[in-house]
Design an enzyme around this catalytic site. Sequence first.
Site, short mmCIF file in Angstrom:
data_model
loop_
_atom_site.label_atom_id
_atom_site.label_comp_id
_atom_site.label_asym_id
_atom_site.label_seq_id
_atom_site.Cartn_x
_atom_site.Cartn_y
_atom_site.Cartn_z
N VAL A 107 0.84 -1.23 -0.02
CA VAL A 107 0.14 -0.04 -0.10
C VAL A 107 0.80 1.22 0.04
CG1 VAL A 107 -1.61 1.57 1.34
CG2 VAL A 107 -2.16 -0.89 0.94
N CYS A 108 0.39 2.33 -0.80
CA CYS A 108 1.23 3.59 -0.61
C CYS A 108 2.63 3.47 -1.17
CB CYS A 108 1.13 4.30 0.73
SG CYS A 108 1.53 5.97 0.68
#
Length: 231
Positions: A107-108
């Site tokens: 994520v990210c």
Amino acid sequence: MSAIEINPPISIGIVLFPNVTQLDFTGPYEVFAKLPNTRLYLLAETLEPIKSDRGLTFLPDTSFAQSPPLDVLFVPGGPGIDAKLEDKNFLDFLKTQAQTARYITSVCTGSLLLGAAGLLQGYRATTHWLSLDLLRLFGVEVVPQRVVIDRDRITGGGVTSGIDFALVIAGELFGDAIAQSIQLGIEYNPQPPFNSGSPQTAPEAVINSVKAASQNRQDTRRKIIQKIVAQ
């Protein structure tokens, strides 16, 4: 007496490091913790407390050396990735786990760590919108979407996309009904007061302000990644 087959639990490993962004992994953790027959591991190089980029402190429960093979390898992001982009022990752990994991995920800006480990080259993937051009430097086909699935790689965009990402993982592992039940249980029904959660919809002045505030960090990160890919 006949034997009863019991499936081993699904193992999900969340890789932590100093200055991680807590929502990158605590949003997904809330979803993962509700999955049936699943074991979660908060992984780090040691079991020392880890402070997030905003000061919250977390306790890993499993060291890299103690980690079992994982079904899902999950790497969140945050300012702390800069120190890990060239950390051989950290990247070697990702590479080793990726050899047997069913899904390699992030994520990210966690995707930049996967990229530095050579785990996204030739794949479609995403990251935080400010770092899409940096992810491309690792030979990734960048897709500016909330969640991107390419074979056994699943990547989420910036920070809050972690909940969407985790629900996708839930559906992949246990089917849509389980994922939908978790979504309803946590009442994930976002209705933000502003339409500025994406550079496609945010006012230009807001975009410019966020870019300016992040410029120094992005410049530093770019230099690190350019050095890595030039080797």
